[in-house]
Design a protein around this motif. Structure first.
Motif, mmCIF file in Angstrom:
data_model
loop_
_atom_site.group_PDB
_atom_site.id
_atom_site.type_symbol
_atom_site.label_atom_id
_atom_site.label_comp_id
_atom_site.label_asym_id
_atom_site.label_seq_id
_atom_site.Cartn_x
_atom_site.Cartn_y
_atom_site.Cartn_z
ATOM 1 N N ILE A 36 -12.102 -0.264 6.939
ATOM 2 C CA ILE A 36 -11.928 0.905 6.076
ATOM 3 C C ILE A 36 -10.431 1.106 5.856
ATOM 4 C CG2 ILE A 36 -12.312 3.386 5.801
ATOM 5 C CD1 ILE A 36 -14.659 3.155 7.728
ATOM 6 N N PHE A 37 -10.016 1.060 4.607
ATOM 7 C CA PHE A 37 -8.615 1.294 4.256
ATOM 8 C C PHE A 37 -8.544 2.600 3.479
ATOM 9 C CE2 PHE A 37 -4.914 1.054 1.475
ATOM 10 C CZ PHE A 37 -3.925 0.568 2.324
ATOM 11 N N ALA A 38 -7.744 3.534 3.959
ATOM 12 C CA ALA A 38 -7.593 4.823 3.291
ATOM 13 C C ALA A 38 -6.308 4.833 2.480
ATOM 14 C CB ALA A 38 -7.567 5.962 4.306
ATOM 15 N N LEU A 39 -6.455 5.107 1.188
ATOM 16 C CA LEU A 39 -5.301 5.297 0.315
ATOM 17 C C LEU A 39 -5.081 6.802 0.230
ATOM 18 C CD1 LEU A 39 -3.352 3.576 -1.349
ATOM 19 C CD2 LEU A 39 -4.894 3.830 -3.290
ATOM 20 N N LEU A 40 -4.075 7.273 0.943
ATOM 21 C CA LEU A 40 -3.831 8.699 1.116
ATOM 22 C C LEU A 40 -2.672 9.142 0.240
ATOM 23 C CD1 LEU A 40 -4.232 11.362 2.795
ATOM 24 C CD2 LEU A 40 -2.632 10.398 4.461
ATOM 25 N N GLY A 41 -2.868 10.241 -0.470
ATOM 26 C CA GLY A 41 -1.781 10.747 -1.297
ATOM 27 C C GLY A 41 -2.141 12.065 -1.941
ATOM 28 N N SER A 42 -1.125 12.752 -2.429
ATOM 29 C CA SER A 42 -1.327 14.019 -3.125
ATOM 30 C C SER A 42 -2.106 13.794 -4.412
ATOM 31 C CB SER A 42 0.028 14.652 -3.474
ATOM 32 O OG SER A 42 0.849 14.786 -2.346
ATOM 33 N N ASN A 43 -2.686 14.866 -4.945
ATOM 34 C CA ASN A 43 -3.246 14.780 -6.292
ATOM 35 C C ASN A 43 -2.140 14.379 -7.256
ATOM 36 O OD1 ASN A 43 -5.898 15.453 -5.755
ATOM 37 N ND2 ASN A 43 -5.548 17.650 -5.980
ATOM 38 N N GLY A 44 -2.435 13.434 -8.124
ATOM 39 C CA GLY A 44 -1.439 12.952 -9.060
ATOM 40 C C GLY A 44 -0.642 11.771 -8.552
#
Length: 265
Positions: A36-44
């Motif tokens: 499982i790879f999570a691409l984490l980031g703010s909206n936008g």
């Protein structure tokens, strides 16, 4: 060992702009098979744009990527046969029952024994008792679990989950987390986009933080924790949380548990 055998997703230098807005500025990451790879980031931050490119729904301006060993540009049909994409909102037909939703998708994919496929997936996602009810009566967590079950018909080796718990209550989020962990346990590769720090911390084998169009940090949770020195509290070592790491590398502060408040691209 052959990299194609051990790596499900390879992304190199992806770029994408919408007119004058540069959304992706050279994104690089790999995802190991069955992880499982999570691409984490703010909206936008560009999470959805990256997923749409990898699932062949958008064309990148520059860079390259391979999914399940296939080039997303020259072998797009093979990529589409290898993946399933679950968006931010459950794509179930509320007029149909849970079982009917699954049977319909199995028939559309021209698979044998659609009834058995439906029953097996209902059991796998703890929906057997609700299988005869219309999806309109399902809770948010049940709809999302049904949505994920539908995406698994045909046994795709790679699944993209684009912010799968958006708008769900805490109990429903836990139900979806359990479903995602079950996917990886069965050998499915999962690329998960999220703005929820606890979600990435709970589920991901590796986490990539996407900020201003680039992956600025990529590693296991243990590796990310080493980016910040542990605080000393009453002579007990306190490990940094993923929230502290995130805001240390991207700047700013937010106490909501989610990051950002602008519409994602």
């Amino acid at each position: 060992m052959n990299t194609a055998m051990t790596t499900a997703i390879q992304v190199t230098g992806l770029e994408k702009s919408y007119k004058d807005l540069k959304v992706l500025r050279g994104v690089d990451f790999d995802v190991a098979r069955g992880s499982i790879f999570a691409l984490l980031g703010s909206n936008g931050a560009g999470k959805t744009t990256a997923v749409r490119i990898l699932s062949t729904l958008l064309t990148a301006d520059a860079g390259s990527a391979r999914v399940n060993g296939y080039d997303i540009t020259t072998q797009a049909d093979d990529v589409r046969q290898s993946i399933s994409l679950t968006g931010q909102f459950a794509a179930v037909d509320e007029v149909l029952t849970g079982r009917e939703n699954l049977v319909l998708v199995a028939k559309l994919r021209h698979l044998k024994n659609p009834q058995k496929i439906a029953d097996d997936l209902l059991e796998r996602f703890s929906l057997t008792e609700a299988g005869g009810r219309k999806a309109a009566t399902y809770s948010g967590g049940m709809r999302r679990r049904l949505d994920i079950a539908m995406s698994l018909i045909g046994d795709p080796p790679v699944i993209f989950l684009d912010e799968p718990t958006t708008g769900l209550d805490p109990q429903a989020r836990i139900e979806v987390w359990d479903a995602v962990e079950e996917l990886a346990a069965s050998g499915t590769t999962v690329l998960l986009t999220t703005q929820y720090l606890d979600e990435a911390e709970q589920l991901a084998d590796r986490i990539g933080i996407l900020h201003e169009g680039r992956i600025i940090v990529n590693g296991t949770l243990a590796e990310l924790k080493r980016l910040l020195p542990p605080a000393q509290v009453e002579y007990v070592e306190k490990q940094p949380t993923l929230e502290e790491i995130f805001f240390a590398v991207v700047g700013g502060n937010d106490n909501t548990g989610a990051v950002g408040d602008r519409s994602d691209r």
